[in-house]
Each structure stands twice: as structure tokens, then as C-alpha cells.
Design a protein around this motif. Structure first.
Motif, PDB file in Angstrom:
ATOM      1  N   GLY A  93      31.226 -50.402   9.389  1.00 58.31           N
ATOM      2  CA  GLY A  93      31.480 -51.664  10.065  1.00 58.31           C
ATOM      3  C   GLY A  93      32.338 -51.542  11.303  1.00 58.31           C
ATOM      4  N   LEU A  94      32.334 -50.361  11.941  1.00 55.17           N
ATOM      5  CA  LEU A  94      33.194 -50.111  13.105  1.00 55.17           C
ATOM      6  C   LEU A  94      32.384 -49.908  14.381  1.00 55.17           C
ATOM      7  CD1 LEU A  94      35.697 -47.662  11.398  1.00 55.17           C
ATOM      8  CD2 LEU A  94      36.211 -49.989  12.162  1.00 55.17           C
ATOM      9  N   GLY A  95      31.114 -50.317  14.377  1.00 55.78           N
ATOM     10  CA  GLY A  95      30.261 -50.085  15.539  1.00 55.78           C
ATOM     11  C   GLY A  95      30.768 -50.756  16.797  1.00 55.78           C
ATOM     12  N   SER A  96      31.125 -52.045  16.715  1.00 57.17           N
ATOM     13  CA  SER A  96      31.614 -52.750  17.902  1.00 57.17           C
ATOM     14  C   SER A  96      32.974 -52.219  18.333  1.00 57.17           C
ATOM     15  CB  SER A  96      31.694 -54.256  17.613  1.00 57.17           C
ATOM     16  OG  SER A  96      32.561 -54.513  16.529  1.00 57.17           O
ATOM     17  N   GLU A 141      22.040 -51.608   5.468  1.00 55.95           N
ATOM     18  CA  GLU A 141      22.740 -52.731   6.061  1.00 55.95           C
ATOM     19  C   GLU A 141      23.795 -53.250   5.095  1.00 55.95           C
ATOM     20  OE1 GLU A 141      22.437 -53.904   9.095  1.00 55.95           O
ATOM     21  OE2 GLU A 141      20.872 -52.477   9.656  1.00 55.95           O
ATOM     22  N   VAL A 142      25.036 -53.317   5.556  1.00 55.70           N
ATOM     23  CA  VAL A 142      26.135 -53.877   4.774  1.00 55.70           C
ATOM     24  C   VAL A 142      26.859 -54.878   5.661  1.00 55.70           C
ATOM     25  CG1 VAL A 142      28.184 -53.387   3.403  1.00 55.70           C
ATOM     26  CG2 VAL A 142      26.386 -51.657   3.608  1.00 55.70           C
ATOM     27  N   PRO A 143      27.024 -56.126   5.213  1.00 55.77           N
ATOM     28  CA  PRO A 143      27.722 -57.120   6.044  1.00 55.77           C
ATOM     29  C   PRO A 143      29.104 -56.630   6.460  1.00 55.77           C
ATOM     30  CG  PRO A 143      26.673 -58.187   4.164  1.00 55.77           C
ATOM     31  CD  PRO A 143      26.545 -56.704   3.944  1.00 55.77           C
ATOM     32  N   ASP A 144      29.446 -56.858   7.731  1.00 53.58           N
ATOM     33  CA  ASP A 144      30.741 -56.405   8.248  1.00 53.58           C
ATOM     34  C   ASP A 144      31.902 -57.017   7.477  1.00 53.58           C
ATOM     35  OD1 ASP A 144      29.490 -54.842  10.091  1.00 53.58           O
ATOM     36  OD2 ASP A 144      29.798 -56.185  11.793  1.00 53.58           O
ATOM     37  N   ALA A 148      34.764 -54.752   5.921  1.00 54.45           N
ATOM     38  CA  ALA A 148      36.131 -54.949   6.402  1.00 54.45           C
ATOM     39  C   ALA A 148      37.088 -55.196   5.239  1.00 54.45           C
ATOM     40  CB  ALA A 148      36.179 -56.130   7.380  1.00 54.45           C
ATOM     41  N   GLU A 149      36.663 -55.967   4.243  1.00 52.53           N
ATOM     42  CA  GLU A 149      37.513 -56.239   3.089  1.00 52.53           C
ATOM     43  C   GLU A 149      37.759 -54.962   2.286  1.00 52.53           C
ATOM     44  OE1 GLU A 149      39.710 -59.265   0.967  1.00 52.53           O
ATOM     45  OE2 GLU A 149      38.733 -59.182   2.929  1.00 52.53           O
ATOM     46  N   ARG A 199      34.896 -43.267 -10.200  1.00 56.28           N
ATOM     47  CA  ARG A 199      33.706 -44.070  -9.975  1.00 56.28           C
ATOM     48  C   ARG A 199      33.303 -43.950  -8.505  1.00 56.28           C
ATOM     49  NH1 ARG A 199      33.657 -43.894 -14.648  1.00 56.28           N
ATOM     50  NH2 ARG A 199      33.585 -45.596 -16.186  1.00 56.28           N
ATOM     51  N   THR A 200      31.996 -43.997  -8.259  1.00 54.57           N
ATOM     52  CA  THR A 200      31.469 -43.971  -6.902  1.00 54.57           C
ATOM     53  C   THR A 200      30.522 -45.150  -6.742  1.00 54.57           C
ATOM     54  OG1 THR A 200      31.601 -41.551  -6.842  1.00 54.57           O
ATOM     55  CG2 THR A 200      30.235 -42.611  -5.162  1.00 54.57           C
ATOM     56  N   TYR A 201      30.771 -45.992  -5.729  1.00 57.33           N
ATOM     57  CA  TYR A 201      29.982 -47.206  -5.525  1.00 57.33           C
ATOM     58  C   TYR A 201      29.298 -47.156  -4.158  1.00 57.33           C
ATOM     59  CZ  TYR A 201      32.959 -48.836  -9.341  1.00 57.33           C
ATOM     60  OH  TYR A 201      33.616 -48.960 -10.542  1.00 57.33           O
ATOM     61  N   ARG A 202      28.006 -47.464  -4.138  1.00 58.97           N
ATOM     62  CA  ARG A 202      27.286 -47.533  -2.866  1.00 58.97           C
ATOM     63  C   ARG A 202      27.605 -48.863  -2.189  1.00 58.97           C
ATOM     64  NH1 ARG A 202      20.898 -46.234  -2.492  1.00 58.97           N
ATOM     65  NH2 ARG A 202      21.708 -44.325  -3.468  1.00 58.97           N
ATOM     66  N   LEU A 203      28.013 -48.810  -0.932  1.00 57.23           N
ATOM     67  CA  LEU A 203      28.438 -50.023  -0.237  1.00 57.23           C
ATOM     68  C   LEU A 203      27.335 -51.070  -0.167  1.00 57.23           C
ATOM     69  CD1 LEU A 203      30.570 -48.630   2.744  1.00 57.23           C
ATOM     70  CD2 LEU A 203      31.357 -49.548   0.559  1.00 57.23           C
ATOM     71  N   SER A 204      26.088 -50.633  -0.015  1.00 56.03           N
ATOM     72  CA  SER A 204      24.991 -51.589   0.131  1.00 56.03           C
ATOM     73  C   SER A 204      24.749 -52.382  -1.150  1.00 56.03           C
ATOM     74  CB  SER A 204      23.708 -50.857   0.531  1.00 56.03           C
ATOM     75  OG  SER A 204      23.339 -49.908  -0.460  1.00 56.03           O
ATOM     76  N   ARG A 205      25.307 -51.944  -2.267  1.00 62.06           N
ATOM     77  CA  ARG A 205      25.125 -52.663  -3.524  1.00 62.06           C
ATOM     78  C   ARG A 205      26.294 -53.603  -3.829  1.00 62.06           C
ATOM     79  NH1 ARG A 205      22.851 -47.642  -7.256  1.00 62.06           N
ATOM     80  NH2 ARG A 205      20.779 -47.544  -6.311  1.00 62.06           N
ATOM     81  N   ILE A 206      27.257 -53.670  -2.908  1.00 63.46           N
ATOM     82  CA  ILE A 206      28.374 -54.597  -3.066  1.00 63.46           C
ATOM     83  C   ILE A 206      28.013 -55.896  -2.358  1.00 63.46           C
ATOM     84  CG2 ILE A 206      30.816 -55.018  -2.594  1.00 63.46           C
ATOM     85  CD1 ILE A 206      31.270 -52.021  -2.616  1.00 63.46           C
ATOM     86  N   SER A 207      27.911 -56.982  -3.103  1.00 59.25           N
ATOM     87  CA  SER A 207      27.529 -58.268  -2.515  1.00 59.25           C
ATOM     88  C   SER A 207      28.734 -59.144  -2.201  1.00 59.25           C
ATOM     89  CB  SER A 207      26.584 -59.020  -3.454  1.00 59.25           C
ATOM     90  OG  SER A 207      27.166 -59.196  -4.733  1.00 59.25           O
ATOM     91  N   ALA A 208      29.904 -58.794  -2.685  1.00 59.61           N
ATOM     92  CA  ALA A 208      31.125 -59.534  -2.377  1.00 59.61           C
ATOM     93  C   ALA A 208      32.313 -58.629  -2.670  1.00 59.61           C
ATOM     94  CB  ALA A 208      31.218 -60.818  -3.204  1.00 59.61           C
TER      95      ALA A 208
END
Length: 351
Positions: A93-96, A141-144, A148-149, A199-208
Motif C-alpha cells: 500500500g505504499l505505491g503513491s 489487490e488489497v485495499p489501502d 495501512a491498518e 501464523r502466516t496470513y495472506r493480506l488479500s484474504r484479510i477483509s477488515a
């Protein structure tokens, strides 16, 4: 946020000269209306920006205008640290922030170096989105807002509450102690512990995601590279692994080795092919890997994998057995037709 955007706008005009409102909006990832408001704000603050009318018009700064607004903020400095892979910055989420930081870096260069650096940069392309066969590398795709959170909790050392959907499972909330973030092949991962277990979590599977005020239970220092290697090793040796005995054309051996977790026994066959014992992560991984080799490989065992590949090949052959556009018989009708036309067994009793 707006202050950073105004700085980026000034630096864009300094480095590129006259730019249209549409171009500025695209570069800054805002609307043209926002760009026009920012231009008015800069003009009111004494920045000598002016508009040129006409088809090729746009906004520009008076020649010779200098500014010292090149200090990097936290996210921009962080983006530069992960700039070894531009897509890595995108994953986190650091592209911009990376784009803004690079504008400031270029602007800080002496004028004699600036054009030279810009020209040299045009001669380098690192990690393009497609390879020579035009195969795209698609980042997840992961929402910024979510990334960020997660980043804030990782850097602050706070517990993190995430709504996570494991493979083939419904999403559910869980509270974890975040350790670090990793990007691998355009996929982002959160390394954490939960109730003391890795534990290892894929960011794209985090919805909140929600950063909590409670401190995370984690070591003060961490070697992320080592932690990732250890978790990768456990991943390769865990789960529903499958060992496959397979014959393969020597010319395609490298493809099999690249997709398998490990290769065990290996010996040549009389026809020049190789016989291997390959270990795969699970049944789906095994079927996919061997299917990629088409006629250049043959599974000897287990039998269920031979049957699965045979069914897949039969389905594909049936699909192309009729001209395009014609209706295809259903499985049930095809089976009935096959049974009706099958040659009677010579050993069956006559009526």
C-alpha cells in the motif's frame, strides 16, 4: 495528506514543465477538480504557478522558481526502503508514497545530475509486469485502508484484530500479535503469532483490520528473512503432501523439479526417460503440476492421480470432438450412448 499532495504537485511542475490538469490528476490519483483547487491554493500561498490556455495548454511554474520542500515524510522514506521492487511497494500500500518520494529525491539532485539521472533511469527496467511470453504477473489487490491498518499495528507493536478467510473457509475474526510483513511473488503476507503459535496470513484474504491499543506479545528484534525461511520449510513439510512416482522426458525434468516440493529417488529408464519420486504439497498441486507437462510425463502411482488425469484428458478430448458451436452430449447421455454401442463381451452367456 493535502500538504504532501501540494508538494508533489509543485515538484511535478518543476521537473516536467507544463502539465495539463488531467495529467496532474492522473499522477496524483485525484480528480481534476481537486487539482484546480490545489492550484488556487498554491497561487494564494505565493507559489508562481500560472495557466496557459489552448489545446496544448496547462499549468507551469515561472522559470527559475526554487523550493526547499523536499523533506521526506515517514511513508515516503519507508517506500524508498522497499523500492527494490516497485510492486513490493504496491503490495504494502505504499505505491503513491513511493511515487511522491522519488519526485523529492530527483528534485534534491543538483541540476547538473538531474537530467543525467533521468536519462539513465529510462535505460533501466526492473521486474516488468510481463515476461517475454507476455505472461502477466498479477499482484493481489488489497485495499489501502486495510494494509495501512496492518502496517500501523506492525510498526507500533500493537495487537491486531483481523477478519480473515482461510482457504475454503468462511471468514472469521481473530486477534494476532503482528511481527512483520513479507512480499513474495507479488503476494503480501503478515507474519504473526496467535496464542504463542506462529501464523502466516495472506493480506488479500484479510477483509477488515483493526489496530488495538494493547501491546503485542513479540520479541523486540526479529530476523524476518530467517523467520520466513523457517515458515516456508514448515509449509513444505506439512499439510496433505503427496508422493508421486512419475516418468518424465529429460527435456522437461527442470519443469517438474521447479514445481515439486522435493525430488527423491531418480533413475533412468530404458527408453531414455527418467523415473522420479516427486513430492507435492497436496493432491491439487500434484495434478496441476503433472498436467502442465502434457504428454512429456506419465504418472505411475498413485492410481487415483492417474484416474484423475485420465478423466481430465477425456473431458478435454470430448469437448474438441465436435465442431465449434454444436451442442455437446451430457455426461449421462454420453455414458448411455457408449454403453449402447459397446461391443458385447464374448464371454457373456447368450440368451
Amino acid at each position: 495528506m493535502r500538504a504532501d499532495r501540494l508538494v508533489s504537485l509543485v515538484l511535478l511542475l518543476r521537473q516536467r514543465g507544463r502539465l495539463s490538469a488531467a495529467t496532474l490528476a492522473r499522477e496524483l490519483e485525484v480528480s481534476t477538480r481537486t487539482v484546480l483547487r490545489d492550484i488556487e491554493a498554491l497561487s494564494a500561498a505565493g507559489v508562481p504557478v500560472y495557466a496557459e490556455r489552448g489545446r496544448h495548454g496547462g499549468f507551469a511554474l515561472l522559470p527559475g522558481f526554487q523550493t526547499e520542500l523536499t523533506g521526506l515524510n515517514h511513508d515516503e522514506a519507508l517506500a524508498l526502503l522497499v523500492a527494490g521492487s516497485r510492486r513490493g511497494a504496491q503490495v504494502f500500500g505504499l505505491g503513491s508514497a513511493l511515487a511522491s518520494a522519488m519526485l523529492k529525491v530527483v528534485d534534491a539532485l543538483p541540476e547538473s545530475y538531474r537530467n543525467t539521472a533521468a536519462g539513465a533511469a529510462q535505460r533501466l527496467l526492473i521486474d516488468p509486469e510481463t515476461d517475454l511470453l507476455a505472461r502477466r504477473s498479477v499482484a493481489e489487490e488489497v485495499p489501502d485502508t486495510i494494509v495501512a491498518e496492518v502496517r500501523r499495528a506492525v510498526f507500533a507493536g500493537h495487537k491486531l484484530r483481523i477478519r480473515y478467510a482461510a482457504a475454503d473457509q468462511a471468514p472469521k475474526w481473530r486477534t494476532v500479535d503482528p511481527i512483520g510483513l513479507v512480499t513474495a511473488r507479488d503476494q503480501g503476507y503478515l507474519l504473526a503469532t496467535r496464542s504463542g503459535a506462529d501464523r502466516t496470513y495472506r493480506l488479500s484474504r484479510i477483509s477488515a483490520a483493526q489496530e488495538l491499543a494493547e501491546p503485542a506479545q513479540r520479541p523486540e528484534r526479529v530476523d524476518l528473512d530467517r523467520a520466513w525461511q523457517e515458515r516456508s520449510a514448515r509449509f513444505r513439510t506439512g499439510g496433505d503432501q503427496v508422493t508421486v512416482s512419475v516418468r518424465v522426458d529429460p527435456a522437461r525434468r527442470a519443469h517438474l523439479v521447479d514445481t515439486a516440493l522435493t525430488i527423491g529417488a531418480e533413475e533412468p529408464e530404458v527408453d531414455g526417460w527418467l523415473r522420479l519420486e516427486a513430492v507435492f504439497q497436496d493432491p491439487r498441486h500434484a495434478e496441476w503440476a503433472v498436467w502442465q507437462l502434457a504428454t512429456h510425463a506419465e504418472v505411475l502411482a498413485p492410481q487415483w492421480l492417474r484416474a484423475s488425469l485420465r478423466e481430465r484428458a477425456t473431458t478435454l478430448a470430448t469437448r474438441y470432438d465436435v465442431p465449434p458451436g454444436e451442442s455437446r452430449p451430457s455426461r449421462a447421455s454420453a455414458a448411455a450412448t457408449s454403453a449402447a454401442t459397446r461391443t458385447p463381451d464374448s464371454t457373456a452367456p447368450s440368451k
